[in-house]
Structure formats: C-alpha cells, structure tokens
Design a protein around this motif. Structure first.
Motif, PDB file in Angstrom:
ATOM      1  N   UNK B  43       8.474   8.967  -3.622  1.00  0.00           N
ATOM      2  CA  UNK B  43       9.563   8.098  -4.073  1.00  0.00           C
ATOM      3  C   UNK B  43      10.027   7.177  -2.943  1.00  0.00           C
ATOM      4  N   UNK B  77       0.003  10.468  -8.890  1.00  0.00           N
ATOM      5  CA  UNK B  77       1.019   9.971  -9.825  1.00  0.00           C
ATOM      6  C   UNK B  77       0.717   8.557 -10.292  1.00  0.00           C
ATOM      7  N   UNK B  78       0.981   8.300 -11.565  1.00  0.00           N
ATOM      8  CA  UNK B  78       0.700   6.978 -12.112  1.00  0.00           C
ATOM      9  C   UNK B  78       1.607   5.909 -11.501  1.00  0.00           C
ATOM     10  N   UNK B  79       2.873   6.263 -11.346  1.00  0.00           N
ATOM     11  CA  UNK B  79       3.827   5.288 -10.800  1.00  0.00           C
ATOM     12  C   UNK B  79       3.388   4.843  -9.407  1.00  0.00           C
ATOM     13  N   UNK B  82       0.300   2.597  -9.769  1.00  0.00           N
ATOM     14  CA  UNK B  82       0.622   1.293 -10.353  1.00  0.00           C
ATOM     15  C   UNK B  82       1.174   0.350  -9.279  1.00  0.00           C
ATOM     16  N   UNK B  83       2.132   0.864  -8.522  1.00  0.00           N
ATOM     17  CA  UNK B  83       2.718   0.016  -7.485  1.00  0.00           C
ATOM     18  C   UNK B  83       1.723  -0.199  -6.344  1.00  0.00           C
ATOM     19  N   UNK B 114      -7.487   8.597 -17.708  1.00  0.00           N
ATOM     20  CA  UNK B 114      -6.457   7.744 -18.308  1.00  0.00           C
ATOM     21  C   UNK B 114      -6.913   6.281 -18.284  1.00  0.00           C
TER      22      UNK B 114
END
Lengths: 158, 826
Positions: B43, B77-79, B82-83, B114
C-alpha cells in the motif's frame, strides 16, 4: 499510422495527462509539449481543429476547460481521430459521472486506465462503448475485493 | 506520509511558482526517503508510485522510482500490478536498460489465469516492447492470438504488430493466425486484426499478395456495417462502428493500390459508401473522407473518381473548417490526375486564402500554386498578389518565389511578367530570394524594348519606398545600367506619366539610399557600382563630380569590399579614355531557367573589380576566370574553400579568352551581369585562342608540356609549363566519386624567383570543388609548392578542370593564365 501522443492540457497550458506511443527523449517531449501547447492555446474557437507541427499533424479539441491534443501522422484521417478523442471523453464522462478537470487531476490513474483500454500503440483497440467501461469496472472490482479482503485480514476475521 | 490526494492538493494550493517548487521538492525527497526504507507494505509503495506518476505528469524527474514500479509488477495483487504496469508504460521506454527486468514479469503475466492481468501485460508490451522483448516474448503473444477470449485476442493482435515492427523476421510466425483474425465476428478483434494486417502490408509489399484474397471478406464486413440497422453498442450518431469502417476502407486501399482486379472488387462498395453515408456530421464525413482517399489511390473507374472529387468539392463548401481543411489537403493529390475537376473549385479555393485560420490558408496556398496554368495565370497571380499584400511574413518567401516562378513559366507577355515581378518586389522586397532577383535582372537585360519602362518604373518605385531590399537592388542595378534611358524619358506607354527626370534626381535617389538606414552592405556595393556606371551615362559635370565625391567618401569604408570598389572607381576618373569603354553596357546574358532550379543555391551576385582580398576566394574567382578581365596584381592565396556553385558555366557561349579585344564584351555569364570589368589592363598570355566556345566543353587540353613522371604514386599529369613554372596534378579517385588532387608547383628556373603564385580552379556544375590553400606562394629557384583540391561528384574519368594560374616572375612581370585541362585517358 496511428496516434503518436495524447496530451490533456488545461487552458493555462498545464499538462493534466500525457501519453506517448512513440519513443522520444524527455528533452524532446518537453519541447513538443511546450510548442504544441503554445500553438493550440493561441487558436480561436471557430478555427479548424488541425495544425501542422513539424511532420506531425496535431488534432485537438477543447472540452470545457481541457484541451485534448493528439499528434498523428500526416497521412492519417484527422476526422476519425477527432472521433477517437471524443470517444475517450465520452467514456470518461460515463466513468466519472459528468467528468470535469478536477476528476482528471485527482484521479489521473483512472484516466490512464481508460485510455489503455481504448488505445494500444496508438491504435484504437475496441469500438464498443460498453466493453471498455465494463473492463474498467471489473478491474476496479478486483481491486476493491482485494482491499476488502485485506481489511478483513487486518481486522483478524480471516 | 501524505496521501496522493493531499499531495495534489498541496501542489494546487501553492500560491506562487516558487511555493509549488518547494512543495514538489519536499514531496519528491519524501518519496525517495520512503523508497530507501524498503517498506514491504505494498500500500505504501503504491501510494509512492502514484505520487511519482503525478510528478511525471507535472514534468518532474522520476527516474529514481523506476525500480519501485518494477517491484509492483512482481506483486501478486492486482492493484499493484495495475499501477505497476501503468508506471512502467509511463516512466520507461524501449531504450531504458531497466526494461530488461520487466521481461520476466511480462512472461509470467502473459500466462496468468486472469484475463485482466494478461491484458495489462499485453498493453505494456504493445506500447513499449523493445527488440529483445519482442524476441523473448513473441511465442506467448502468438499463442494468445488464438485464445477464445476476444479481450485478449485483440490486444495480442496489436502486440503482434509491435513485435513485427521491432523484428520483421518474426512475421512468418503470425501470418496464419492473423488471417483468422480477419474473419472474426468480434468488432474489437476485427479492428485490431485489420490494424495488424494493414501494418504488415505497408511494411512488406509481399504481404499485400498474401492478404488480397481477403478482399471479398472485408467488402462483406463493410457492407454489413453500412446496411445494418441501429446497433446500440457500436453506434455513433446513427452510423455503425465508424472506427471499423475507416479501418476496413484503409486496408482496402492498401490492397487495391496498383491492382486492377482488387480495385474492381471494391468499386461497388466504395460507390455505396460514398453515396449513402450521411454527411451532416463529422462521423459520416470521416468515413467519406477515408473512402475518397481510397478511391483516389486504387485503380477506380472514372465514374467513381468523379464521385470522389465531387465529395471533396462538397467538402470545400462546408461551413465546418475541419471539413474544408481535409478537402484542401486532399485536392492537392487530385490535381495531378483530375486537373479540370479541381479547377472548377478555383474560386472557393482562392476564397480560402482569406480565411482567418492559418491552417486553412496554408493548405489553400499550396493548392493554389498547383492550379496555375497559362489560361488562368492572370487571375490567379492577381489573387496571390492580393494575398501577398496581407499575408503573414512566414508565407512571404514561399509566395514571392512561387509567384515569380509561375510568372516566368506562364507569362502571357514580357510586360506582364515584368509588372508582376515589380509588384512582388514592391510588396515583399525583403522576402525575395536572390535567384528570383537575378532572373528578373536577366529578364530586363534581355528585353531591350522594355528597358526604358523598367528603369522608369523602378526609379519611381524607389522614390516611393526604399525599404524593400530586393527592390532597391534591382533598382540600383537597372538605374546604373540604363541611366541614360531614364534620363531620355519618352516612349513610355499609355496612361503612365512621363516624368522628366533630372540627372540630379538620379544621383539624389542613389545617394539617399546609400545614406539611409535601410542600406545593407550588398545594397551599398550595388549602388557604388551603379554610381560609377552613371558617370558615363550622364553629362552634367557637376553631377559627375558629385558622384566622385560620394565614391571618395567611401574610400575609408571599414568594409573592404566597398573600400576597394570606391578606391578603384576613384582611380578610374584619371583614365577618361578607357572609362567609357570599361563602363559600357553589358551584353544581355543568355537566358537560363535558373529559377526553375529554385532549390539550388545560386551564387550571390557580387561586384566588380574584386580580387578576393579579404574573403576566401569564392565565386569571384570564377568571374575572373570566365571574364578574363582580372586585374594584374598579386592575388593573395589565402585559399579557403571554394565552393563553386552551379550555374557558373551555364552562362552561355562566351569564349572567355578568345580573340575579342575588349575584355568587357566577352562578359556574358550571369555573374558578369553584376560585374563591371575592372579598369586595369589585362595581361594575358593565354594560349587558348582556339578554345571552344561552348561553355560546357572544357575539352581542349593545354599545356601538356613534358614533365618528368613522379617516382611513386599516381602519375603526375602536366598541366602548365611556362616562364619556368611547371605545374602538375596528381589525381586519386575514391569509390564514391571523390577525386583528391594534389597540384605541384615547381620553379624550374635558375635565378629568378616566382612570387604570388595562385591556382584557382573550377569544375562543371554537377561537381563540387574544395580548394585548399597553396603551401607557399613564393618559389625560389628549384623550389616546390603543393596545393590540395578535392572534387566531389565526378562521374569518372576524364576529369575536367578550368584553371587560372597567376604569379609574378622577375623579368616577366605579372602573369595570369587560363588553362582548360582534361585528364588524359590512360
């Protein structure tokens, strides 16, 4: 062929988003940004949406306080490029809900995500309005569920 | 640690640029510090990278965050991915070394379960793949090209395009699967598939044959799009999937170009699209525009072509500037094939010249030039002159050149031609290129019947305005040359007022220009020569005396050229018997269409009597060479690059050193137009009285005196041997047509020194000559000197040179010789 770069400019010439589909040095990018901003901002409303800058044709359109500026090859179809830009704006409008400059400033990643679902290598990859937004919202959903899951873990439920 | 939102707010609330810089620098430092802490929390990392991307958007430095982006890619993690991929695409490009670290993540993600993770990887690959990545990952992409998932399939198609662009050898792996894409029912896949095929065909003509069999399938697709009813998913203001339609039209263009059979296959559908598409909105027009481009490029039948041109005609009358712009832009392509169809829209096109929009004006101007022919020259030039009057300065150089070229090519009468150029000089004399000016002067010199008219017109124009440089130059030359006609007056046609011009007026105007702020060095040079010429064309002793005084005031000019001219001219007053002869009128130069070769550089006209004292020996050397009127005296041999320009030998049929007794009557090259022969007597010992008169033939070989061959290297070819000065040339050719030449000078005498030795050379206009300085200009008995030259553009033996040799020898005085030398064929 295809779009070389897409730049979102405020009326004051501030860059809100810039995406480059060609490989150029940072120095060159800065120069193009400066020159193109100057040219575009000087245009009056009634004038056509096309400019010639070096060997590139600049196709731009103003939406509210933002200028959407693209550089395309001189042999490309300027009119359809305007439609691509318009499609992008439409998609953002739907996604953000009545999009305004502030949405794009504060959530610029989302604006890039939408663009990446619309264009790859400067070529339009999807002509269905529905599909693009669906893809974005599904990806958002994955992120949300990850966050949710993490929250649960942190609170000790799992 | 602030959040992205807080950071953006802080930047936006900064009152001054300085404050903003402060905020940015502080945050930038904080991000670096956070990176160094190596927090494992994704995060935190995501927050940092997001801020970094904001910095990127602001145009700040972001290189320190590249590695952090890559770390995000490796996260499950996808998040994060993605970033991370977004950051990778924005912050890196194919030239960055770090990119090699991405390959592994991409490889893993391309096989992810995915579809969105695969999609991110494909998107990144499609945008920034390097050559190495293309080689490493093409197999994965090839596999994805045939997955069942259209989301992945279409992205893979664009990736394949990028990969093949980077490594063309890989294309064979993709061709079979690409063919399947063309039959796909999914619009997105079809769109990307067609993009891929178009790109393949554009880069490799063989591919065009490969994909021509798909013409019918494409035509069917297009037909179903144009005839289908409302399809909400792909509808744009009543038109079904314009993006796909445009892509298909474009591919059909590539396939149909130069192929009658394919063109025949697509004729009907093009006609259908061109007739049925709604032209009230931009979307429809974008399709119409694309179909016109296709019609113009393929072997369309004539009916279809007319339809295409008519669509453009309709575009031209559209109120929307965008539509007019593309029409003007496209009509340029049509002019060559359908000139009459375009001529029909001439007035509309000319109207566009007055459009407030510079984009439109620029296109209209380009188009107007292509429209000019002998039938409409008067009308069009009138319009263009009107445009010249109001146009932006950036247009003027092109405009003046194009108007003058068109006038030269299509002029209905000489008088009209002269009037047109005069008008150009008056309107935009500061934007006229030199070759236009010289061709105008040539025109005047060749139009004996209009010389009075010209000189009077130019005189009155100069009285009105001396700020236009080219006008001043033309005026100064013409007044100098034809001052007598100006004074005589009369026979000036029609309505024009015949102004009685006094001798004092003529000198007045030149003197005014000379002392004005608008006078440049070139203008001064022109005027000084013009004043000198006037002394033989006016009779009032007071005015002649005035000219002498003006010239005298320049004898201490800081500019060497001007100083030299004024000193030399001043001296000529002492030789009244030869002054008249020397300043006699120039013979009209032979017409040459220099202006057609406007892209070529034309030599700068320079004045007379110049012996290249201060500057590097340039074209003046040539003037002297051709005119044979060089004044004796040591020509300094500072040498320098001698870039003898084109057009120098094209001056016509002068026989530079043939039997004619007065040097000035030999002059007829363009150069000499501006060149007053210098006063001093000519000392020529030229053996070349039998020289061929055709300017281009240099074939006579002279001075082939015996000369001992060089002991080593290429043969020393004798060129000249007289007064105990022997000159030989050693030639060495390189593969690219360059000839390196070493000239050797030897004093074969026993007692006498030879001093001030110079060698100048000229080559035919297709070649370029570089001349190095001579090693020493002073040769004591038995001494040697060398001088290097280089000729570029020589097609092969025999090399032809025109040489001018000058030197001073004790006992023989000053010697100037011309030699036409041709390389002997072995």
């Amino acid at each position: 062929m295809a779009i070389r770069y897409l730049i979102l400019l405020s009326r004051q010439g501030k860059v809100r988003l810039s995406k480059w589909f060609i490989t150029v040095s940072q120095k060159e990018k800065t120069k193009v940004l400066r020159d193109v901003a100057q040219l575009v901002l000087a245009r009056r409303t009634k004038m056509c949406n096309f400019l010639e800058y070096k060997d590139v044709k600049v196709v731009y359109r103003r939406y509210a306080s933002l200028f959407f500026v693209t550089g395309i090859d001189s042999t490309d179809n300027e009119l359809i490029t305007l439609e691509i830009v318009h499609r992008y704006v439409e998609q953002m409008d739907k996604y953000y809900g009545n999009v305004c400059e502030l949405d794009i400033i504060f959530n610029f990643q989302k604006a890039y995500f939408i663009l990446d679902e619309l264009l790859i290598a400067g070529e339009i990859q999807e002509s269905s309005k529905r599909t693009v937004l669906m893809c974005i919202s599904q990806q958002d959903a994955i992120e949300d569920s990850e966050a949710h899951h993490e929250g649960l873990v942190r609170m000790g439920f799992q | 640690m602030s959040s992205l939102k807080q950071f953006i707010r802080a930047v936006r609330s900064a009152k001054t640029l300085n404050d903003e810089r402060g905020v940015i620098q502080k945050e930038s430092a904080a991000i670096r510090a956070s990176f160094r802490e190596e927090s494992g929390d994704s995060n935190v990392r995501r927050n940092n990278v997001a801020k970094l991307l904001y910095l990127f958007t602001l145009g700040e430095r972001t290189h320190f965050g590249q590695i952090e982006c890559l770390k995000l890619l490796a996260s499950p993690r996808f998040a994060d991915k993605r970033l991370g991929y977004l950051g990778t695409m924005l912050l890196l490009d194919e030239n960055q070394e770090v990119l090699t670290l991405v390959t592994n993540s991409l490889k893993n993600d391309l096989e992810h379960s995915n579809q969105y993770v695969v999609g991110l990887a494909l998107c990144t690959l499609g945008n920034i793949a390097s050559t190495e990545m293309a080689r490493d990952l093409f197999q994965e992409v090839e596999n994805l090209l045939s997955t069942a998932n259209p989301y992945i399939r279409r992205k893979a198609a664009i990736c394949a395009m990028r990969i093949i662009r980077k490594v063309p050898d890989l294309q064979e792996h993709f061709i079979d699967k690409t063919k399947l894409l063309l039959q796909d029912r999914n619009h997105g896949v079809l769109l990307c598939g067609i993009t891929l095929v178009t790109d393949l065909c554009l880069h490799d003509p063989d591919m065009v044959h490969e994909f021509r069999p798909f013409t019918n399938a494409l035509v069917r697709h297009l037909k179903s799009l144009t005839s289908s009813g409302y399809a909400p998913e792909h509808d744009v203001t009543g038109i079904t999937d314009p993006f796909l339609q445009v892509k298909i039209l474009r591919l059909l263009r590539v396939l149909g170009k130069g192929d009658a059979e394919v063109s025949e296959q697509i004729n009907d559908i093009l006609a259908q699209v061109a007739t049925n598409t709604d032209s009230t909105k931009n979307v429809g027009n974008s399709i119409l525009y694309e179909s016109v481009l296709t019609i113009l490029d393929i072997e369309a039948d004539s009916g279809l072509r007319v339809l295409g041109v008519n669509i453009l005609g309709k575009f031209l009358t559209n109120k929307d500037n965008n539509i007019r712009y593309v029409a003007l832009n496209t009509l340029i392509k049509v002019v060559a094939v359908e000139p009459n169809a375009v001529q029909r829209h001439r007035n509309t096109i000319l109207d566009c010249l007055r459009d407030p929009d510079i984009s439109i004006r620029r296109r209209a101007l380009d188009l107007s030039f292509t429209l000019i022919n002998e039938n409409n020259i008067r009308v069009l030039i009138r319009e263009l002159l009107a445009f010249l009057e109001v146009s932006n300065n950036e247009f003027k150089p092109v405009l003046t050149t194009q108007i003058c070229i068109a006038a030269e090519r299509f002029a209905p009468t000489k008088r009209w031609h002269i009037d047109t150029v005069l008008r150009v000089l008056k309107l935009a004399g500061n934007y006229v290129k030199e070759h236009i000016l010289s061709s105008f002067i040539r025109l005047i010199a060749n139009s004996a019947e209009l010389q009075t008219y010209c000189v009077q017109k130019l005189f009155s124009a100069l009285k009105a305005d001396i700020t236009q440089e080219a006008l001043t130059l033309a005026g100064a030359w013409t007044i100098g040359e034809y001052g007598d006609l100006l004074l005589k007056g009369g026979n000036y046609e029609e309505e024009e007022l015949v102004v009685k011009v006094q001798e004092s007026d003529v000198v007045d105007i030149l003197a005014t220009i000379l002392s004005s702020a608008y006078s440049s060095q070139t203008i001064n040079e022109y005027i000084i020569t013009a004043l000198m010429k006037l002394t033989t064309r006016i009779s009032n002793p007071a005015q002649i005396e005035r000219v002498r005084r003006i010239l005298q005031s320049y004898t201490d000019s800081l500019d060497v050229e001007i100083q030299q001219r004024s000193v030399e001219y001043g001296n000529m007053f002492g030789y009244d018997d030869i002054r008249t002869g020397v300043l006699e009128k120039m013979p009209p130069p032979v017409f040459k269409e220099v202006s057609r070769q406007f892209e070529q550089q034309v030599t700068k006209p320079k004045g007379a009597g110049k012996r290249g004292t201060k500057k590097q020996i340039d074209e003046d050397a040539l003037i002297e060479l051709m005119g044979g009127d060089a004044a004796p005296g040591p020509t300094p041999s500072n040498g320098g690059s001698q870039d003898l320009l084109k057009g120098m030998f094209g001056g016509g049929d002068e026989a530079p050193t043939s039997s004619s007794p007065t040097p000035q009557s030999n002059l007829s090259s363009i150069m000499d137009l501006f060149n007053t022969p210098s006063p001093a007597p000519v000392q020529q010992q030229n053996p070349a009285s039998a020289m061929p008169s055709a300017a281009m033939s240099f074939s006579s070989q002279l001075g082939s005196m015996a000369q001992p061959a060089a002991p080593s290297g290429p043969a020393q070819l004798p060129v000249y041997d007289k007064n105990n000065l022997a000159i030989t040339l050693q030639l060495q050719r390189t593969a690219d047509g360059t000839v390196n030449i070493v000239a050797r000078f030897k004093n074969n005498g026993f007692t006498d020194n030879i001093s001030g030795v110079t060698l100048q050379a000229a080559v035919p206009k297709s070649q370029i000559l570089k001349l190095q300085p001579i090693s020493t200009a002073e040769l004591s008995p038995d001494a040697e000197a060398t001088q290097a030259m280089r000729v570029q553009g020589s097609k092969g033996p025999p090399l032809k040179l025109r040489l001018k040799i000058s030197y001073t020898k004790e006992g023989a005085g000053e010697v100037v010789d011309l030699v036409n030398w041709t390389e002997p064929l072995a």
